[in-house]
Design a protein around this motif. Structure first.
Motif, PDB file in Angstrom:
ATOM      1  N   LEU A 128      -0.780  29.986  -0.918  1.00  0.00           N
ATOM      2  CA  LEU A 128      -1.020  31.128  -1.797  1.00  0.00           C
ATOM      3  C   LEU A 128       0.290  31.825  -2.146  1.00  0.00           C
ATOM      4  O   LEU A 128       0.536  32.188  -3.303  1.00  0.00           O
ATOM      5  N   LYS A 129       1.160  32.005  -1.158  1.00  0.00           N
ATOM      6  CA  LYS A 129       2.450  32.655  -1.407  1.00  0.00           C
ATOM      7  C   LYS A 129       3.309  31.818  -2.355  1.00  0.00           C
ATOM      8  O   LYS A 129       4.050  32.360  -3.171  1.00  0.00           O
ATOM      9  N   ILE A 130       3.202  30.494  -2.225  1.00  0.00           N
ATOM     10  CA  ILE A 130       3.951  29.615  -3.126  1.00  0.00           C
ATOM     11  C   ILE A 130       3.471  29.805  -4.561  1.00  0.00           C
ATOM     12  O   ILE A 130       4.263  29.905  -5.499  1.00  0.00           O
ATOM     13  N   TRP A 131       2.157  29.879  -4.744  1.00  0.00           N
ATOM     14  CA  TRP A 131       1.604  30.074  -6.081  1.00  0.00           C
ATOM     15  C   TRP A 131       2.024  31.421  -6.673  1.00  0.00           C
ATOM     16  O   TRP A 131       2.292  31.528  -7.869  1.00  0.00           O
ATOM     17  N   VAL A 132       2.086  32.434  -5.835  1.00  0.00           N
ATOM     18  CA  VAL A 132       2.530  33.750  -6.305  1.00  0.00           C
ATOM     19  C   VAL A 132       3.950  33.649  -6.860  1.00  0.00           C
ATOM     20  O   VAL A 132       4.248  34.185  -7.941  1.00  0.00           O
ATOM     21  N   GLN A 133       4.842  32.942  -6.157  1.00  0.00           N
ATOM     22  CA  GLN A 133       6.218  32.805  -6.627  1.00  0.00           C
ATOM     23  C   GLN A 133       6.299  31.981  -7.910  1.00  0.00           C
ATOM     24  O   GLN A 133       7.106  32.283  -8.797  1.00  0.00           O
ATOM     25  N   VAL A 134       5.467  30.947  -8.016  1.00  0.00           N
ATOM     26  CA  VAL A 134       5.442  30.132  -9.239  1.00  0.00           C
ATOM     27  C   VAL A 134       5.047  30.994 -10.435  1.00  0.00           C
ATOM     28  O   VAL A 134       5.731  31.004 -11.471  1.00  0.00           O
ATOM     29  N   TYR A 135       3.952  31.712 -10.306  1.00  0.00           N
ATOM     30  CA  TYR A 135       3.444  32.507 -11.428  1.00  0.00           C
ATOM     31  C   TYR A 135       4.335  33.713 -11.735  1.00  0.00           C
ATOM     32  O   TYR A 135       4.543  34.067 -12.899  1.00  0.00           O
ATOM     33  N   ARG A 136       4.867  34.352 -10.703  1.00  0.00           N
ATOM     34  CA  ARG A 136       5.754  35.499 -10.930  1.00  0.00           C
ATOM     35  C   ARG A 136       7.002  35.038 -11.675  1.00  0.00           C
ATOM     36  O   ARG A 136       7.444  35.691 -12.638  1.00  0.00           O
ATOM     37  N   SER A 137       7.576  33.924 -11.253  1.00  0.00           N
ATOM     38  CA  SER A 137       8.777  33.393 -11.917  1.00  0.00           C
ATOM     39  C   SER A 137       8.472  33.033 -13.372  1.00  0.00           C
ATOM     40  O   SER A 137       9.272  33.309 -14.276  1.00  0.00           O
ATOM     41  N   TYR A 138       7.317  32.417 -13.593  1.00  0.00           N
ATOM     42  CA  TYR A 138       6.946  32.014 -14.957  1.00  0.00           C
ATOM     43  C   TYR A 138       6.814  33.232 -15.877  1.00  0.00           C
ATOM     44  O   TYR A 138       7.319  33.225 -17.008  1.00  0.00           O
ATOM     45  N   LEU A 139       6.171  34.273 -15.394  1.00  0.00           N
ATOM     46  CA  LEU A 139       5.996  35.485 -16.204  1.00  0.00           C
ATOM     47  C   LEU A 139       7.341  36.139 -16.521  1.00  0.00           C
ATOM     48  O   LEU A 139       7.571  36.602 -17.651  1.00  0.00           O
ATOM     49  N   ILE A 140       8.224  36.181 -15.536  1.00  0.00           N
ATOM     50  CA  ILE A 140       9.554  36.751 -15.751  1.00  0.00           C
ATOM     51  C   ILE A 140      10.317  35.935 -16.792  1.00  0.00           C
ATOM     52  O   ILE A 140      10.958  36.492 -17.698  1.00  0.00           O
ATOM     53  N   LEU A 141      10.250  34.617 -16.688  1.00  0.00           N
ATOM     54  CA  LEU A 141      10.932  33.751 -17.641  1.00  0.00           C
ATOM     55  C   LEU A 141      10.423  33.962 -19.061  1.00  0.00           C
ATOM     56  O   LEU A 141      11.206  34.092 -20.009  1.00  0.00           O
ATOM     57  N   GLU A 142       9.107  33.997 -19.214  1.00  0.00           N
ATOM     58  CA  GLU A 142       8.526  34.191 -20.543  1.00  0.00           C
ATOM     59  C   GLU A 142       8.918  35.552 -21.112  1.00  0.00           C
ATOM     60  O   GLU A 142       9.198  35.680 -22.306  1.00  0.00           O
ATOM     61  N   TYR A 143       8.966  36.558 -20.259  1.00  0.00           N
ATOM     62  CA  TYR A 143       9.355  37.899 -20.729  1.00  0.00           C
ATOM     63  C   TYR A 143      10.797  37.880 -21.246  1.00  0.00           C
ATOM     64  O   TYR A 143      11.087  38.388 -22.335  1.00  0.00           O
ATOM     65  N   ILE A 144      11.716  37.305 -20.456  1.00  0.00           N
ATOM     66  CA  ILE A 144      13.125  37.276 -20.855  1.00  0.00           C
ATOM     67  C   ILE A 144      13.307  36.472 -22.138  1.00  0.00           C
ATOM     68  O   ILE A 144      14.039  36.884 -23.049  1.00  0.00           O
ATOM     69  N   ILE A 145      12.642  35.328 -22.228  1.00  0.00           N
ATOM     70  CA  ILE A 145      12.776  34.465 -23.412  1.00  0.00           C
ATOM     71  C   ILE A 145      12.196  35.135 -24.654  1.00  0.00           C
ATOM     72  O   ILE A 145      12.813  35.138 -25.728  1.00  0.00           O
ATOM     73  N   GLN A 146      11.024  35.721 -24.524  1.00  0.00           N
ATOM     74  CA  GLN A 146      10.354  36.304 -25.676  1.00  0.00           C
ATOM     75  C   GLN A 146      10.992  37.611 -26.137  1.00  0.00           C
ATOM     76  O   GLN A 146      11.059  37.888 -27.330  1.00  0.00           O
ATOM     77  N   ARG A 147      11.474  38.421 -25.195  1.00  0.00           N
ATOM     78  CA  ARG A 147      11.988  39.753 -25.548  1.00  0.00           C
ATOM     79  C   ARG A 147      13.506  39.866 -25.486  1.00  0.00           C
ATOM     80  O   ARG A 147      14.069  40.817 -26.026  1.00  0.00           O
ATOM     81  N   GLY A 148      14.150  38.949 -24.767  1.00  0.00           N
ATOM     82  CA  GLY A 148      15.597  39.023 -24.649  1.00  0.00           C
ATOM     83  C   GLY A 148      16.082  40.222 -23.880  1.00  0.00           C
ATOM     84  O   GLY A 148      17.213  40.683 -24.066  1.00  0.00           O
ATOM     85  N   SER A 149      15.248  40.759 -23.000  1.00  0.00           N
ATOM     86  CA  SER A 149      15.619  41.925 -22.201  1.00  0.00           C
ATOM     87  C   SER A 149      15.170  41.726 -20.758  1.00  0.00           C
ATOM     88  O   SER A 149      14.454  40.776 -20.440  1.00  0.00           O
ATOM     89  N   LEU A 150      15.597  42.637 -19.892  1.00  0.00           N
ATOM     90  CA  LEU A 150      15.271  42.526 -18.480  1.00  0.00           C
ATOM     91  C   LEU A 150      13.810  42.901 -18.238  1.00  0.00           C
ATOM     92  O   LEU A 150      13.326  43.899 -18.769  1.00  0.00           O
TER      93      LEU A 150
END
Length: 253
Positions: free
Chosen positions: A151-173
């Motif tokens: 479960l903790k592994i899945w949390v890190q996978v999904y959290r990382s994915y959301l952060i990546l999509e945010y940075i790529i789509q918005r170009g901000s932190l």
């Protein structure tokens, strides 16, 4: 609990003869994913009160660590943290982005927060979170000793994915809260539903079935490949050495 944490930090200040410039709770609490069993991860930046130690042959202690029960506190000296900042270190980013701040030296926090927002390399952060996502996806193909670890592994996978999509789509932190990220990042409804289920399971310390894990894996692997090339296009940041040197000199005065 916040007052308890601040009290422990003040104790450390006296014990180590240093002054804390910035301290915040990181980890699951700052991600909005804490459970009753979650540790309190506290990270801080400090400066030694004896300024002459910075001009001595024996360099002052650069890392202070205290682990006690549910409390895990680690601090970095002003010079070490500044060198990490030059490299757009993700841990420093998460420290300053944490919504649970404990101690902030007003001038230091304002200047550092501004430097991170204006100069940090989105490219470096993108590569970090992509590696985090990829490494955790690889872990899912190996035998695990507990469903809680999965479960903790899945949390890190999904959290990382959301952060990546945010940075790529918005170009901000991005923000750290997974719930805020879920609201701000446009993703298809099936993936959002699965992420929500995983995050709530983490909060409740529940387990997920093997069938659920396999469905999640097939869904996210295709997504991860599509964003790898986009990371290389992210802004590489600006040099901060001059500003950081001036900030250090001001504090040492």
């Amino acid at each position: 609990m916040k007052e308890n944490l601040i009290s422990r930090l003040r104790y450390l200040e006296k014990k180590e003869d240093m002054t804390i410039l910035m301290a915040a709770v990181t980890g699951s609490h700052s991600f909005g994913l804490s459970s009753v069993q979650s540790d309190y991860d506290v990270r801080f930046i400090y400066v030694h009160n004896d300024k002459r130690s910075y001009l001595s042959l024996s360099q002052p202690v650069e890392v202070i660590h205290l682990k006690e029960g549910l409390f895990d506190m680690e601090g970095w000296d002003l010079f070490k943290s500044s060198r990490l900042t030059l490299k757009s270190n993700p841990a420093l980013f998460e420290l300053f982005q944490s919504p649970i701040k404990l101690i902030t030296h007003p001038d230091y926090y304002r200047k550092m927060n501004g430097l991170i927002a204006d100069c940090y390399s989105k490219n470096a952060l993108g590569h970090h979170y992509y590696r985090m996502m990829s490494d955790n996806l690889k872990q899912l193909s190996k035998p695990r000793d507990s469903e809680r670890k999965e479960l903790k592994i899945w949390v890190q996978v999904y959290r990382s994915y959301l952060i990546l999509e945010y940075i790529i789509q918005r170009g901000s932190l991005p923000p750290l809260s997974v719930w805020e990220l879920l609201d701000l990042v446009p993703i298809d409804q099936e993936l959002k539903t699965r992420m929500t289920r995983i995050f709530k399971a983490k909060q409740m310390e529940e387990c997920i079935s093997n069938d659920e894990s396999e469905k999640n894996l097939s869904l996210i692997e295709g997504k991860s490949l599509s964003i790898k090339n986009e990371i290389t296009m992210l802004h590489k940041g600006k040099n901060m050495e001059t500003e950081l040197n001036e900030l250090i000199w001001t504090i040492l005065k």
